[in-house]
Design an enzyme around this catalytic site. Sequence first.
Site, mmCIF file in Angstrom:
data_model
loop_
_atom_site.group_PDB
_atom_site.id
_atom_site.type_symbol
_atom_site.label_atom_id
_atom_site.label_comp_id
_atom_site.label_asym_id
_atom_site.label_seq_id
_atom_site.Cartn_x
_atom_site.Cartn_y
_atom_site.Cartn_z
ATOM 1 N N LYS A 90 -6.613 -9.299 9.772
ATOM 2 C CA LYS A 90 -7.276 -9.347 10.187
ATOM 3 C C LYS A 90 -7.948 -9.681 11.351
ATOM 4 C CE LYS A 90 -9.326 -10.924 6.303
ATOM 5 N NZ LYS A 90 -10.114 -12.610 5.120
ATOM 6 N N SER A 130 -14.278 -14.465 1.969
ATOM 7 C CA SER A 130 -13.625 -15.393 3.227
ATOM 8 C C SER A 130 -14.872 -14.357 4.296
ATOM 9 C CB SER A 130 -12.333 -13.882 3.732
ATOM 10 O OG SER A 130 -12.715 -12.977 3.469
ATOM 11 N N GLY A 140 6.883 2.842 3.045
ATOM 12 C CA GLY A 140 8.567 2.785 2.721
ATOM 13 C C GLY A 140 9.140 2.204 1.051
ATOM 14 N N LYS A 141 8.526 1.533 0.224
ATOM 15 C CA LYS A 141 9.167 1.172 -0.811
ATOM 16 C C LYS A 141 10.416 2.149 -1.114
ATOM 17 C CE LYS A 141 4.818 0.600 -2.689
ATOM 18 N NZ LYS A 141 4.176 1.906 -1.898
ATOM 19 N N PRO A 162 0.576 -0.584 -0.362
ATOM 20 C CA PRO A 162 0.150 -0.208 -0.155
ATOM 21 C C PRO A 162 0.892 1.585 0.108
ATOM 22 C CG PRO A 162 -0.675 -1.277 1.601
ATOM 23 C CD PRO A 162 0.635 -1.855 1.330
ATOM 24 N N PRO A 163 0.325 2.467 -0.436
ATOM 25 C CA PRO A 163 0.823 3.863 -0.278
ATOM 26 C C PRO A 163 1.577 3.574 1.216
ATOM 27 C CG PRO A 163 -0.965 3.753 -1.615
ATOM 28 C CD PRO A 163 -0.916 2.684 -0.820
ATOM 29 N N GLY A 164 2.756 4.452 0.978
ATOM 30 C CA GLY A 164 3.106 5.539 2.400
ATOM 31 C C GLY A 164 3.991 3.810 3.158
#
Length: 810
Positions: A727, A684, A365-366, A361-363
């Site tokens: 989850k 699920s 640290g990629k 996901p964004p943010g």
Amino acid sequence: MSSPMFAGREKSDTRTLPMMPIRDVVIFPHMMTPFVVGRESSIRALEDALAGDKKIFLATQHDAAVDEPKFNEIYQVGTISNIVQSLKLPDGNIKVLVEGAERGKIQKISNEEGYFRVTVKTFAYRPVSTPSLEQLVQKVTSLFEQYVKLSQSLNYETMIAAVKVEEIGKFTDTVAANLNVSIEEKQELLEIFDPVDRLTRLADILDVEIEKLNVDRTIQGRVKRQMERAQREYYLNEKIKAIQKELGRNEKSETDELKKKIETSGMTKDAREKAEAELKRLEMMPPMSAESTVSRNYLDWLLAMPWKKKSKEIRDIRRAEQILEEDHYGLEKIKERILEFLAVRQLVKHPKGSILCFVGPPGTGKTSLGRSIARATGRKFVRLSLGGVRDEAEIRGHRRTYIGALPGQIIQMMKKAGTINPIFLLDEVDKMSMDFRGDPSAALLEVLDPEQNHMFMDHYLDVEYDLSKVFFITTANVVHTIPQPLQDRMEILRLSGYTEPEKLEIAKRFLVKKQREQAGLKEGNLTFTDDALVGVIRQYTREAGVRNLEREIANIGRKVARKIVKEGRGFQVAVRPEDLQEYLGVLKFRDTKSEEKSEVGLATGLAWTEVGGQILNIEATIMPGKGKLLLTGKLGDVMQESGQAALSYVRSRAARLGLTTDFYRHVDIHIHIPEGSIPKDGPSAGITLATAVVSALTKIPVRRDIAMTGEITLRGKVLPIGGVKEKLLAAHRAGNQTVLLPRDNEKDLSDIPANVQQELAVRFVDTMDEVLDLALERKLAGIIPLEAETEPVPPIQPTERETDRGTLTN
């Protein structure tokens, strides 16, 4: 009001004369014209005229290339001319000077004596002077003056004097004869007998010709300025060379310098041959030509590329581990993979370049991970954003045949890095698109293939370039938008969202310190309690990464800075949970908690989102009806099918659940998942839907402290699901004490933080019967486990009415 222009025809006359066709000229009345006569038929006609009254009829032929024109190849209107002078030349030709007398139109023609004799009809006009006619004459005079000023082939004083005549016919013929227009347009003017009509046509032609001359003058001025600039630059360059020579600075020529650079650049054999051939072409070109600029730019790009220069790689694993820990908290799997990569590079002398793909996901640290890897390995770092790129030329470049062509971004970034082994980050690789200009993801296939990228071919450079020593890292938020062949070339490493404890630790270690410095605060001016940071995480942000958390901390920092400016440097504040609304305003998010008491038809499910896990309170209610199943809450197709599968399971187990076999005929079942504006999908929630339905039908409450997740089959089996870590963290955050998971997900507990595992009781289930046994407050009296069944339940035969009604769908 002025009277209209009018010119009356006074009289006409007919006479017979010798005729001579002429080429490339139109003879106008009142004009003197010299030309040479060489055709035998024309000489005979001229001699006949000289023997008589020295009058001859001159008419222009259609095609000047025809030597002996026929009657139909000669214009019918010409000029009766007086022969002023004639001179026989040594070669037999005759040079004559004629003066046009009046227009004439051929009425009859004969060719009996070897030349044309024609009967010509003439017309005499006397225009009536009117204000309109005088105005038209003034207009044509003015236009002709402008035309003469703009024309470089006419003398202004001579022309203006020539047109100062009172007779309109002579005036128009003088103007027409001096116009630089085509033979066809001059013939058109000759064929207009009425002077007033001729005057009107002249005005139109002069307007057009003046416009043409203005355009020509503009173009000539521009060309002249460009030539003057080029000459000036050439002169100055030569002057500089002469000055340098006088000062004893006789430097080697530019060509010699380029040759030396090519020899020392370390190019491949193919690239060197290409560069030397281009240099030879450049030597043959004029320095100021556009083509020389193209060749010079190409040579500059070849010489600017790193062909053999490389960064000295740091292979100290301990130092790399220390740097990764300094820059990032958590992300243990990613760090392990990077350290494994460095370990292999210590053992293998010439390893191939690696291609890693960070997905998360964004943010999370990629991108900053790529910078940390570059710092840990001592390599140069370059970044290329691929978001929105839709042109294949962005990757491979344009061919040099195009004006303004450049290499692709891969080559440009390699030039920027200056070494052949940088860390090359391809950001947002999942956001490329394609259109009529090509598919950039297809061009990346060669770049990211270790078996091919050692001979990458850019369209502009047109030589093979080695990318095999580059460490490529790509980043993406999702994988499904990346083409499968491209995925196959990368090792995909997934970065899940940060857990709440991880966010707290990141805020304490990095974010608070960073935002304190950016706001100009000292350590004592602003501090946070752990509970305050948890409050910001839970109530003011909802994300997988930490970008919004950093923004909220920065927001508090700015407000504290404002107070310090007002109250002085000694102001100090320790932010506590009760202070958050003062600094950040009303709460942006409320944390979904488990219900306070157990209720009938209410079961707690678990869901995965891009910003982490979340609990779902699934409601089911029973109403009198005819067997309709209603699913609401903006559910996707897969989740709706899970609801139908859950109902089918309940119907198949009706007797064993203590229900009548035809219970569904008399009731409608409504399943709803709150927060209806948020789309929900996935399989699920299957066991949660089935539990809520069974609870509603049997009137047995579902335990409030239990959350569950798992896919259900028609036979009541529980299948594994994804997103277990997120989850379980959501269940822990919501205060649930027990979580039911599919047995096959037991392996995923290794990713769960130890403190969460200690505080949550995780139960693994294989069948729906086990779920109901654990989730309901009291056991169903008549339930029989699936394992105890020795034969399948016979299907219930539908009645004729049920068959007409069809299957149960929402």
